[in-house]
Design a protein around this motif. Structure first.
Motif, PDB file in Angstrom:
ATOM      1  N   PRO A 271       6.736   5.615  -4.838  1.00 57.96           N
ATOM      2  CA  PRO A 271       7.000   4.171  -4.777  1.00 57.96           C
ATOM      3  C   PRO A 271       8.183   3.890  -3.853  1.00 57.96           C
ATOM      4  CG  PRO A 271       6.941   4.969  -7.048  1.00 57.96           C
ATOM      5  CD  PRO A 271       7.002   6.164  -6.170  1.00 57.96           C
ATOM      6  N   ARG A 272       8.018   2.910  -2.975  1.00 60.72           N
ATOM      7  CA  ARG A 272       9.071   2.534  -2.032  1.00 60.72           C
ATOM      8  C   ARG A 272       9.081   1.027  -1.960  1.00 60.72           C
ATOM      9  NH1 ARG A 272       7.440   3.667   3.372  1.00 60.72           N
ATOM     10  NH2 ARG A 272       9.654   3.561   3.829  1.00 60.72           N
ATOM     11  N   GLY A 273      10.274   0.444  -1.793  1.00 55.33           N
ATOM     12  CA  GLY A 273      10.296  -1.003  -1.712  1.00 55.33           C
ATOM     13  C   GLY A 273      11.515  -1.544  -1.022  1.00 55.33           C
TER      14      GLY A 273
ATOM     15  N   ASP B 153       0.810  -1.226   0.000  1.00 58.68           N
ATOM     16  CA  ASP B 153       0.000   0.000   0.000  1.00 58.68           C
ATOM     17  C   ASP B 153       0.841   1.272   0.000  1.00 58.68           C
ATOM     18  OD1 ASP B 153      -2.459  -1.139  -0.207  1.00 58.68           O
ATOM     19  OD2 ASP B 153      -2.652  -1.480   1.950  1.00 58.68           O
ATOM     20  N   GLN B 154       1.852   1.293  -0.859  1.00 56.73           N
ATOM     21  CA  GLN B 154       2.639   2.516  -1.008  1.00 56.73           C
ATOM     22  C   GLN B 154       1.795   3.562  -1.726  1.00 56.73           C
ATOM     23  OE1 GLN B 154       3.598  -0.589  -1.740  1.00 56.73           O
ATOM     24  NE2 GLN B 154       5.800  -0.865  -1.620  1.00 56.73           N
ATOM     25  N   LYS B 155       2.197   4.805  -1.625  1.00 56.69           N
ATOM     26  CA  LYS B 155       1.518   5.873  -2.357  1.00 56.69           C
ATOM     27  C   LYS B 155       1.947   5.773  -3.821  1.00 56.69           C
ATOM     28  CE  LYS B 155       0.121   7.998   1.466  1.00 56.69           C
ATOM     29  NZ  LYS B 155      -1.270   8.195   1.821  1.00 56.69           N
ATOM     30  N   ALA B 156       0.994   6.056  -4.729  1.00 55.43           N
ATOM     31  CA  ALA B 156       1.313   5.946  -6.156  1.00 55.43           C
ATOM     32  C   ALA B 156       2.399   6.941  -6.562  1.00 55.43           C
ATOM     33  CB  ALA B 156       0.061   6.168  -6.991  1.00 55.43           C
ATOM     34  N   HIS B 157       2.452   8.092  -5.892  1.00 53.63           N
ATOM     35  CA  HIS B 157       3.438   9.100  -6.284  1.00 53.63           C
ATOM     36  C   HIS B 157       4.777   8.912  -5.560  1.00 53.63           C
ATOM     37  CE1 HIS B 157       0.955  10.846  -2.978  1.00 53.63           C
ATOM     38  NE2 HIS B 157       2.150  10.883  -2.453  1.00 53.63           N
TER      39      HIS B 157
END
Lengths: 156, 255
Positions: free
Chosen positions: B180-182, B174-178
């Motif tokens: 991206p984190r991973g 559920d990252q923010k679309a603007h």
């Protein structure tokens, strides 16, 4: 193992996998022209994709790769080939009427990628669901149309 | 390489000091009327979506520690809300894009608090050391990580003198679309690059002005008529670890 028994095992596996194929493949598989189960991706929003469908099917990764470099390094944020735009149009609604995430087998990308056994890494970082629900988008559009109507009625 | 840079940069730094000294001489007049706080906004005009960033702008920030509230965490929560990270990290290794630090002068006992994050250096050490080119500086001075090429070696985390970078250890959802984190990549303050590209201000600056002391100012350091440039030209400002000659984009006042 004798070659014939190997052949029999492969044949059995093929028959079994065809009979276990998900529902959305069998629809196309039932078409008399092919006879082979092929993926049938769910239809997206609108009448056409951002480019010719066949072109998108073959080159979507190249387009996305190119776009991502442009966006990250150059700050170019055009919508046509953006991943966000793909996700927005190709959202698949789940049983709860909310868009499904990539971990759901009915996700748009998985309808082909599972079939082709090609893993996608995009969604380890990127969101696989549209941020705004379709309802919110429609409500926004409705209010914008109402505003436009009001401004037109009001005159210059 | 950094030593070369320092040498190259020295005359510039000197001239800036001269300007500041000049400004201080004039200062008696200039300081009295002061510079109005709420002239911000509209500085970052939105660039067309299909136009690449250029070095016409250099985005920076001016943070007035004198206005930064003791115990106030608004900028931190604003950043976490905007970019989808957890501000109350459970582990010391959890991601942290911006943090509040408290300073105390042991002699006088004077205390200051200020937000610390990526300083968006003009010659960033994180970019120098990155083995894959994932750590890079955008033409407008914003230092970013291209997570598509980041291999998670964390050399940049070591190289950053501001301890501004963190590493994602756990899988995320559920990252923010603007934003991206991973897992497996390094991240830091992006100066809300998605907002800047849309002509808006970073989330921390906006929140600080709306809900806190208005200690943060965002703007174009290349434009001498911008509010931030005018204030930097008027008041004495400092940059953290200016001795390293990194030409940071974040300026502080009253530290």
């Amino acid at each position: 193992m004798a070659p014939s028994s190997v052949f029999a095992i492969i044949l059995a596996a093929l028959v079994l996998s065809a009979s276990m194929a998900p529902q959305h493949w069998s629809a196309r598989a039932a078409e008399p022209s092919t006879g082979v189960p092929v993926p049938k991706p769910p239809k997206g929003r609108g009448n056409e994709c951002v480019a010719e469908t066949d072109y998108i099917r073959r080159y979507h990764m190249q387009l996305l790769d190119h776009q991502r470099d442009d966006t990250v390094h150059e700050g170019i944020r055009t919508k046509q080939f953006s991943l966000k735009q793909c996700i927005d149009c190709h959202a698949v609604q789940g049983p709860d009427n909310k868009p499904v995430a990539y971990d759901d087998p009915s996700h748009f990308c998985r309808s082909c990628h599972d079939y082709a056994a090609v893993a996608i890494d995009c969604f380890e970082c990127h969101d696989s669901k549209p941020q705004k629900s379709a309802a919110a988008r429609e409500a926004f559009r409705g209010s914008m149309l109402a505003l436009e109507g009001y401004l037109k009625a009001r005159g210059p | 390489m950094s030593r070369d840079h320092q040498r190259n940069n020295a005359p510039q730094e000197q001239s800036r000091r001269d300007i500041l000294r000049g400004a201080a001489a004039l200062g008696g007049l200039a300081l009295a009327p002061g510079v109005t706080l709420h002239l911000i906004g509209g500085e970052a005009a939105a660039r067309p979506a299909d136009e690449a960033v250029s070095d016409t702008h250099r985005w920076g920030m001016l943070i007035d520690a004198g206005k930064c509230g003791d115990g106030c965490q608004e900028c931190v929560t604003a950043c976490a809300d905007e970019n989808g990270w957890d501000p109350d990290g459970k582990l010391p290794t959890d991601a942290q894009w911006i943090r509040k630090i408290d300073l105390r002068d042991p002699k006088s006992g004077a205390e200051r608090t200020l937000p610390m994050m990526c300083q968006h250096c003009a010659s960033p050490p994180c970019v120098d050391v990155c083995p894959t080119g994932a750590s890079f500086k955008r033409a407008d001075g914003i230092v970013l990580v291209d997570k598509h090429t980041c291999i998670g070696c964390r050399y940049c985390v070591m190289a950053c003198p501001y301890n501004a970078r963190s590493f994602v250890h756990e899988p995320l959802t559920d990252q923010k679309a603007h934003a991206p984190r991973g897992k497996g990549t390094v991240e830091s303050c992006t100066m809300c690059v998605h907002r800047v590209d849309a002509g808006k201000q970073p989330a921390c600056v906006e929140r600080c002005n709306d809900a806190a002391g208005g200690a943060m100012l965002f703007g174009d350091l290349n434009d001498p008529t911008s509010e931030i440039s005018k204030r930097i030209a008027t008041y004495a400002t400092a940059r953290v670890r200016a001795d390293l000659g990194l030409d940071t984009g974040v300026y502080y006042r009253n530290i």
